[in-house]
Design an enzyme around this catalytic site. Structure first.
Site, PDB file in Angstrom:
ATOM      1  CE  LYS A 281      -3.758  -2.460   2.241  1.00  0.00           C
ATOM      2  NZ  LYS A 281      -4.419  -2.919   3.337  1.00  0.00           N
TER       3      LYS A 281
ATOM      4  CG  ASP B 173      -9.793  -0.334   4.724  1.00  0.00           C
ATOM      5  OD1 ASP B 173      -9.443  -0.765   3.545  1.00  0.00           O
ATOM      6  OD2 ASP B 173      -9.096  -0.657   5.562  1.00  0.00           O
TER       7      ASP B 173
ATOM      8  CD  GLN C 269      -3.497  -4.292   6.495  1.00  0.00           C
ATOM      9  OE1 GLN C 269      -3.191  -3.442   5.857  1.00  0.00           O
ATOM     10  NE2 GLN C 269      -4.092  -5.396   6.155  1.00  0.00           N
TER      11      GLN C 269
END
Ligand code: NDP
Length: 287
Positions: A53, A120, A97
């Site tokens: 990422k 997200d 995460q």
């Protein structure tokens, strides 16, 4: 006839170029799109995902910051870090995460990230917006699958789409997006009776289970499009999807590989969401 392989890596690379152009245009207006990623603990798979990422941020010109916290971090400490990022005007997107160490509540983390920085797309209000068909940040993996279907010229309207898996972050938003695109959608899960009889009806078959060989050749309608979201390790430690790829390749019309299918596109959609969040915040600050 062997299926066409949908090259997620190549499609994602094209998207990254477009996103980089958007980031540059925003920068010209004085706003540098920025993503902060929080990694708690030392799960090796999570470390790899986070590295990918951050690399994608570098490729698209998005400013990235990685906050690494020890596994012993308390929930109060983690939530306080998120709240500080919510207030930091230079940060457009916040990603924590998952999975988190067991003593930390993922639900509380998701509730704490401010809606407009939830790149997200996991916040309950962003999922609610999706249910209502309103604008919001959409969960990256289902969005990635929709973009792959589009890039592969798969007709969604009127098609029977079967989604195997019903998690809040993947399976359910996937089904909602397909429904919004006028597919007729069936959702399957661990209690579904005779899974094969349902998957065999699918024009578009999407597997989001996390179990090797969940989708075998006899479960696939000839010439169907098969999208494999699953990430698993086989007995040799190799990364594979949910689909028995080599066998299904002989039956399907189009298919995504693992790795190189949904994964790279998911990261591209994270960059896209960060840009969208930055653009939305910029509009707000111009008012
Ligand atoms: P979850 O474990 O949250 O959900 C799995 C789903 O699969 C559940 O709904 C479960 O049903 C269903 N399921 C389990 N066993 C069966 C079975 N035998 N038959 C039918 N359905 C079954 O996983 P996620 O949704 O978070 O992720 C799914 C997979 O996708 C994982 O491999 C994950 O690593 C991968 N993933 C990949 C991403 C990418 O970028 N490529 C991003 C995100 C996830 P029930 O609800 O009844 O328990």
């Amino acid at each position: 006839m062997v299926a066409t392989v949908i090259d997620g890596k190549a499609i994602a690379a094209k998207y990254r170029i477009q996103i980089a152009q958007g980031v540059t245009a925003l920068r010209a207006q004085g706003h540098l799109a920025a993503l902060t990623v929080i990694l708690v603990g030392d799960d090796p798979a999570s470390a790899v995902y986070v590295r990918n990422k951050i690399r994608a941020c570098q490729e698209t010109g998005i400013r990235s910051e990685l906050i690494q916290l020890p596994a012993s971090t308390t929930e109060a400490e983690l939530l306080a870090r998120i709240q500080a990022l919510n207030l930091d005007d230079a940060v457009d997107g916040i990603l924590v995460q998952f999975p988190l160490p067991k003593h930390l509540s993922e639900k509380k983390v998701l509730e704490t990230i401010s809606l407009e920085k939830d790149v997200d797309g996991f916040h309950a209000a962003n999922i609610g917006a999706l249910v209502q068909g309103q604008a919001g940040l959409i969960s990256c993996t289902p969005l990635a699958c929709m973009k792959l279907l589009e890039a592969a010229d798969v007709k969604i309207e009127g098609a029977h789409a079967v989604v195997v898996g019903r998690s809040v972050n993947v399976g359910k938003p996937m089904a909602l997006l397909l429904l919004q695109a006028n597919a007729t959608v069936t959702i399957c899960h661990s209690a579904t009776n005779n899974l094969a009889s349902i998957t065999r009806q699918a024009d578009i078959l999407i597997s989001a289970v996390g179990r090797i060989n969940t989708i075998r050749a006899e479960m696939v309608k000839p010439l169907a499009t098969v999208i494999d979201i699953g990430i698993n390790r086989d007995a040799n430690g190799k990364i594979v999807g949910d689909v028995d790829f080599e066998a299904v390749l002989q039956v399907a019309g189009k298919i995504t590989p693992v790795p190189g299918g949904v994964g790279p596109m998911t990261i591209a959609m994270l960059m896209n969401n960060t840009l969208l969040a930055a653009q939305a915040r910029r509009k707000i600050s111009l008012l």
